[in-house]
Design a protein around this motif. Structure first.
Motif, mmCIF file in Angstrom:
data_model
loop_
_atom_site.group_PDB
_atom_site.id
_atom_site.type_symbol
_atom_site.label_atom_id
_atom_site.label_comp_id
_atom_site.label_asym_id
_atom_site.label_seq_id
_atom_site.Cartn_x
_atom_site.Cartn_y
_atom_site.Cartn_z
ATOM 1 N N THR A 92 3.177 0.951 -12.782
ATOM 2 C CA THR A 92 2.184 -0.072 -13.115
ATOM 3 C C THR A 92 2.625 -1.464 -12.685
ATOM 4 O O THR A 92 1.823 -2.392 -12.697
ATOM 5 C CB THR A 92 1.888 -0.076 -14.627
ATOM 6 O OG1 THR A 92 3.114 -0.208 -15.364
ATOM 7 C CG2 THR A 92 1.180 1.193 -15.045
ATOM 8 N N LEU A 93 3.903 -1.606 -12.311
ATOM 9 C CA LEU A 93 4.412 -2.855 -11.741
ATOM 10 C C LEU A 93 5.395 -2.519 -10.628
ATOM 11 O O LEU A 93 6.154 -1.542 -10.729
ATOM 12 C CB LEU A 93 5.137 -3.716 -12.783
ATOM 13 C CG LEU A 93 4.374 -4.263 -13.984
ATOM 14 C CD1 LEU A 93 4.536 -3.322 -15.183
ATOM 15 C CD2 LEU A 93 4.898 -5.653 -14.361
ATOM 16 N N ARG A 143 -0.603 -3.760 -11.652
ATOM 17 C CA ARG A 143 -1.928 -3.156 -11.830
ATOM 18 C C ARG A 143 -2.778 -4.079 -12.700
ATOM 19 O O ARG A 143 -2.299 -4.583 -13.725
ATOM 20 C CB ARG A 143 -1.818 -1.789 -12.507
ATOM 21 C CG ARG A 143 -1.403 -0.659 -11.596
ATOM 22 C CD ARG A 143 -1.595 0.674 -12.286
ATOM 23 N NE ARG A 143 -1.064 1.771 -11.509
ATOM 24 C CZ ARG A 143 -1.743 2.454 -10.581
ATOM 25 N NH1 ARG A 143 -3.005 2.103 -10.330
ATOM 26 N NH2 ARG A 143 -1.182 3.442 -9.925
ATOM 27 N N ARG A 144 -4.023 -4.256 -12.337
ATOM 28 C CA ARG A 144 -4.856 -5.241 -13.020
ATOM 29 C C ARG A 144 -5.037 -4.916 -14.498
ATOM 30 O O ARG A 144 -5.067 -5.810 -15.355
ATOM 31 C CB ARG A 144 -6.224 -5.351 -12.343
ATOM 32 C CG ARG A 144 -7.137 -6.412 -12.950
ATOM 33 C CD ARG A 144 -8.217 -6.810 -11.979
ATOM 34 N NE ARG A 144 -9.034 -5.704 -11.559
ATOM 35 C CZ ARG A 144 -10.199 -5.346 -12.128
ATOM 36 N NH1 ARG A 144 -10.671 -6.046 -13.143
ATOM 37 N NH2 ARG A 144 -10.888 -4.319 -11.681
ATOM 38 N N CYS A 169 0.829 -1.210 0.000
ATOM 39 C CA CYS A 169 0.000 0.000 0.000
ATOM 40 C C CYS A 169 0.860 1.255 0.000
ATOM 41 O O CYS A 169 0.563 2.234 -0.700
ATOM 42 C CB CYS A 169 -0.937 -0.008 1.202
ATOM 43 S SG CYS A 169 -2.244 -1.231 1.097
ATOM 44 N N ASN A 170 1.943 1.242 0.778
ATOM 45 C CA ASN A 170 2.847 2.396 0.792
ATOM 46 C C ASN A 170 3.435 2.658 -0.591
ATOM 47 O O ASN A 170 3.536 3.810 -1.035
ATOM 48 C CB ASN A 170 3.980 2.161 1.789
ATOM 49 C CG ASN A 170 3.524 2.245 3.230
ATOM 50 O OD1 ASN A 170 2.443 2.757 3.514
ATOM 51 N ND2 ASN A 170 4.332 1.735 4.147
ATOM 52 N N ALA A 171 3.834 1.586 -1.283
ATOM 53 C CA ALA A 171 4.433 1.737 -2.611
ATOM 54 C C ALA A 171 3.429 2.319 -3.600
ATOM 55 O O ALA A 171 3.783 3.172 -4.434
ATOM 56 C CB ALA A 171 4.937 0.381 -3.108
ATOM 57 N N ALA A 172 2.185 1.857 -3.537
ATOM 58 C CA ALA A 172 1.159 2.360 -4.455
ATOM 59 C C ALA A 172 0.922 3.853 -4.270
ATOM 60 O O ALA A 172 0.652 4.573 -5.245
ATOM 61 C CB ALA A 172 -0.142 1.585 -4.257
ATOM 62 N N LEU A 227 5.722 0.894 -16.410
ATOM 63 C CA LEU A 227 6.740 1.406 -15.501
ATOM 64 C C LEU A 227 6.918 0.467 -14.306
ATOM 65 O O LEU A 227 5.988 0.252 -13.528
ATOM 66 C CB LEU A 227 6.355 2.802 -15.013
ATOM 67 C CG LEU A 227 7.362 3.502 -14.097
ATOM 68 C CD1 LEU A 227 8.719 3.627 -14.769
ATOM 69 C CD2 LEU A 227 6.845 4.875 -13.696
ATOM 70 N N LEU A 228 8.119 -0.090 -14.182
ATOM 71 C CA LEU A 228 8.448 -1.049 -13.137
ATOM 72 C C LEU A 228 9.344 -0.387 -12.092
ATOM 73 O O LEU A 228 10.346 0.226 -12.427
ATOM 74 C CB LEU A 228 9.162 -2.255 -13.763
ATOM 75 C CG LEU A 228 9.772 -3.302 -12.832
ATOM 76 C CD1 LEU A 228 8.706 -3.976 -11.982
ATOM 77 C CD2 LEU A 228 10.538 -4.345 -13.659
#
Length: 308
Positions: free
Chosen positions: A120-121, A178-179, A110-113, A217-218
């Protein structure tokens, strides 16, 4: 935020139990809905019964909600592709059935998001779950250390960074996607990836390479940590050679390289490592070059069977 943890499993009910237990022990972030989806891939052990029992008692034990589906076609890629249309939530977190997650794993996703809204990855660290029974050579950092280790490890330091085209390529063991990426990139290659517990792989690396090719974007986030179960069989020489061969073979097949045949440099490496094995004066050196030789043989096989 809503994310789903996806686990594909094949006849590993005891390890799956440990994986799920570690997820349920992890700290849960506020204002975040988390669910589990398990794909039982051609399972013939007690996996189905175990998953039904989990669902029956999950609520009273305070466990995360779980859905599961059976995929009868053997092969991890088939299990992954079976899951794609069933996924919910904005993010999908991949956990292998022989991993346990760090206690901060859910919070750090959650922190990373929130920290990297453009990503997106994500990929995190995978560390061997050492228990002190391993031989000393696995910790050797000298000139004849065995690399990659027979137990998967993905560790690129303690600082986050964007992974560019020339950067490290993570596998799927600790990947968060990301879905909507699946609608842009497609499914996992069924020509790659393990069947049962064999030593094939590459379906995850192939997916990541295709995603990077199309501009996804990874970001590497070291705080997202999983630990890989250490099977003592993996620390034997026969396993080292088989794994080295298969990893290199599928890695070569997954590369976006349209050339045909075996590059000349591989034949040079093969000849050099063969001579080094013959004239080695110590077991550590012999073991090192045997593993390198197996890896080059895998690359040669992969080059000969590369998708054109």
């Amino acid at each position: 935020m809503h994310f789903t943890i996806l686990i594909c499993t094949h006849n590993r009910v005891a390890l799956l139990n440990k994986t799920l237990a570690s997820i349920n022990r992890a700290y849960r972030p506020a204002n975040c809905h988390i669910s589990l989806l398990v794909v039982a891939n051609a399972c013939t052990d007690d996996t189905h019964h175990f998953l039904n029992e989990y669902i029956r008692v999950a609520s009273c034990n305070g466990w995360l909600p779980l859905d599961w589906v059976a995929e009868p076609t053997p092969g991890k890629s088939h299990a992954l592709n079976c899951a794609i249309p069933l996924l919910s939530g904005s993010w999908i977190a991949f956990v292998d059935d022989d991993h346990r997650v760090d206690t901060h794993y859910l919070v750090e996703i959650c922190n990373a998001a929130h920290m990297f809204p453009e990503a997106t990855l994500f990929c995190g660290r995978i560390m061997p779950d050492w228990r002190g029974r391993e031989p000393k050579w696995v910790h050797d950092n000298g000139p004849y250390r065995i690399y990659p280790l027979p137990v998967p490890r993905f560790d690129h330091g303690e600082n986050s960074f964007h992974i560019l085209d020339d950067g490290p390529v993570p596998g799927g063991g600790n990947l968060i996607i990301r879905r909507e990426v699946f609608s842009r990139i497609g499914s996992f290659s069924t020509e790659l990836g393990p069947y049962g517990h064999n030593l094939r792989g590459g379906e995850d690396i192939d997916f990541v390479l295709r995603a990077r090719e199309k501009g996804e974007l990874l970001v590497y986030v070291p705080e997202i940590i999983q630990y890989h179960f250490v099977d003592q069989e993996r620390l034997s020489l026969p396993y080292l050679l088989r794994k080295s061969y298969q990893r290199s073979c599928t890695g070569m097949q997954a590369r976006n390289d349209k050339s045909s045949g075996v590059p000349l440099y591989l034949w040079r490496k093969l000849f050099t490592y063969f001579l080094q094995c013959i004239f080695s004066l110590s077991w550590a050196r012999t073991r090192f070059y045997l593993v390198r030789l197996a890896a080059v043989l895998g690359e040669v096989s992969g080059a000969l069977n590369r998708k054109i």
